[in-house]
Design a protein around this motif. Structure first.
Motif, short mmCIF file in Angstrom:
data_model
loop_
_atom_site.label_atom_id
_atom_site.label_comp_id
_atom_site.label_asym_id
_atom_site.label_seq_id
_atom_site.Cartn_x
_atom_site.Cartn_y
_atom_site.Cartn_z
N SER A 1 18.76 -16.08 68.70
CA SER A 1 19.81 -16.03 67.68
C SER A 1 19.18 -16.10 66.30
O SER A 1 18.05 -16.53 66.12
N LEU B 1 33.29 -12.84 73.22
CA LEU B 1 32.02 -13.04 72.52
C LEU B 1 32.10 -14.18 71.52
O LEU B 1 31.16 -14.97 71.38
N ARG B 2 33.23 -14.27 70.82
CA ARG B 2 33.40 -15.34 69.83
C ARG B 2 33.40 -16.71 70.49
O ARG B 2 32.72 -17.64 70.05
N LEU C 1 33.92 -17.12 62.37
CA LEU C 1 33.51 -15.73 62.53
C LEU C 1 33.84 -14.93 61.28
O LEU C 1 33.06 -14.06 60.87
N LEU D 1 29.09 -6.54 63.82
CA LEU D 1 29.46 -7.35 64.99
C LEU D 1 28.44 -7.20 66.11
O LEU D 1 28.09 -8.18 66.78
N SER D 2 27.95 -5.98 66.30
CA SER D 2 26.97 -5.76 67.37
C SER D 2 25.69 -6.53 67.09
O SER D 2 25.06 -7.06 68.01
N LYS E 1 32.17 -17.46 73.40
CA LYS E 1 30.85 -17.71 73.99
C LYS E 1 29.88 -18.25 72.94
O LYS E 1 29.01 -19.06 73.26
N SER E 2 30.05 -17.82 71.70
CA SER E 2 29.20 -18.30 70.61
C SER E 2 29.67 -19.64 70.06
O SER E 2 28.98 -20.25 69.24
N TRP F 1 32.44 -20.20 68.18
CA TRP F 1 32.97 -20.09 66.83
C TRP F 1 34.49 -20.01 66.85
O TRP F 1 35.09 -19.46 67.77
N PHE G 1 26.40 -10.45 67.58
CA PHE G 1 26.51 -10.91 68.97
C PHE G 1 25.39 -10.36 69.86
O PHE G 1 25.36 -10.63 71.06
N HIS G 2 24.48 -9.55 69.27
CA HIS G 2 23.34 -9.00 70.01
C HIS G 2 23.80 -8.15 71.21
O HIS G 2 23.31 -8.30 72.33
#
Length: 322
Positions: free
Chosen positions: A80, A10-11, A21, A50-51, A13-14, A16, A54-55
């Motif tokens: 976002s 997830l990190r 983060l 965190l949820s 993918k964003s 960061w 990261f949605h």
């Protein structure tokens, strides 16, 4: 797939880094490294954070299962949060610092506004001054309205300087790399000034009753003297309030950017009623003062309002946690 692998995925993918983060989560980079290395797991509050960041659902983060990230209910995975750049954060802090003095001075004018009415009313009852009662009331009201109008104009102008940053107070947001560190550094540099001004303001407000007690000791039957002492009390309160407001405005700007204290995502909803609350308190104060003509006593409304506001905020905060 365990939580650590999902966090890395997830990190990245964003886009960061671990440090970026960490700033978003208000933790150290070492904490992120431990989470991703499966050496530790975040607590429940951080897991929820965190949820939201990261949605995805907390179930997706907690369950050791393969699969695509599950969007959190009611959220658009492609939408976002607004991101605040270092330049925007610096401009906001500077705007708040510039407006702090104006807001403090405008508040002082509001507290001082009934002084002319009180003094002229007392002087009209002393024959040697030769001031008609109607003239004293008229002039006193004109002075009061002029001061309130000037204060209102200053409030509006100060608000216009930061109107483009209202989302910081009302909505959740993200900060870009470097923002959190810069704000925390400025906050620590300002801490000594903040504490010192609050101590001075508190002392002035506590000591403000001394002029009134002094007037009672000197001549409790001299209404003009007592009214003058009440005005002295209001003047001390007005000066004390400026110390609170000036540093409080700057301090709140740090909290808004860091999303801490009253401006944490959990508390923003609870404090969203503050503006309307204080407008109502002002209306009650003016109505009671005009109807009773006891400006020397109605200032107590502000003390009661402050206590009720704390209680109201606590109730709303509890409700927002449910």
């Amino acid at each position: 797939m365990i939580f650590a692998d999902k966090l890395i995925q997830l990190r990245k993918k964003s886009g960061w880094s671990q440090e970026e983060l960490a700033q978003q989560m208000h933790v150290s980079r070492q904490s992120i490294s431990k989470w991703e290395g499966a050496q530790s797991v975040p607590d429940l509050e951080k897991m929820v954070q965190l949820s939201r960041l990261f949605h995805v659902t907390t179930d997706y983060l907690l369950k050791d299962e393969e699969g695509e990230p599950e969007p959190a209910p009611g959220e658009d995975p492609g939408e976002s949060l607004r991101r605040v750049s270092l330049e925007e954060a610096s401009a906001f802090l500077e705007a708040k610092q510039r407006s702090a003095g104006s807001i403090a001075f405008a508040t002082m004018l509001c507290v001082l506004s009934p002084i002319g009415l009180i003094l002229l009313g007392a002087m009209s009852e002393v024959p040697k001054y030769g001031i008609p009662e109607n003239a004293a009331a008229g002039i006193g009201m004109i002075l009061l309205l002029l001061l309130v109008a000037a204060a209102t104009a200053m409030f509006i102008l100060s608000g216009s300087r930061t109107s483009s940053y209202e989302f910081l107070e009302k909505e959740p947001f993200e900060t870009e790399y470097g923002v959190t560190g810069m704000v925390r550094e400025r906050k620590e540099q300002f801490r000594e000034t903040y504490v010192r001004n609050n101590v001075i303001g508190t002392c002035l407000c506590v000591l403000s009753v001394i002029p009134l007690f002094a007037g009672i000791l000197i001549d409790e039957e001299n209404d003009l003297l007592l009214c003058g002492m009440v005005c002295g009390m209001l003047a001390m309160i007005a000066v004390g309030v400026t110390f609170f407001i000036r540093v409080g405005t700057v301090w709140s700007s740090f909290q808004q950017l860091l999303q801490e204290g009253d401006y944490s995502p959990r508390n923003k909803k609870a404090f969203g009623v503050s503006g309307g609350y204080w407008v109502l308190v002002t209306a009650i104060y003016l109505a009671c003062s005009f109807l009773t003509d006891r400006w020397d006593l109605t200032w107590i409304i502000w003390v009661a309002a402050a206590g009720l506001y704390s209680l109201l905020a606590a109730i709303l905060r509890k409700r927002s946690e449910k």
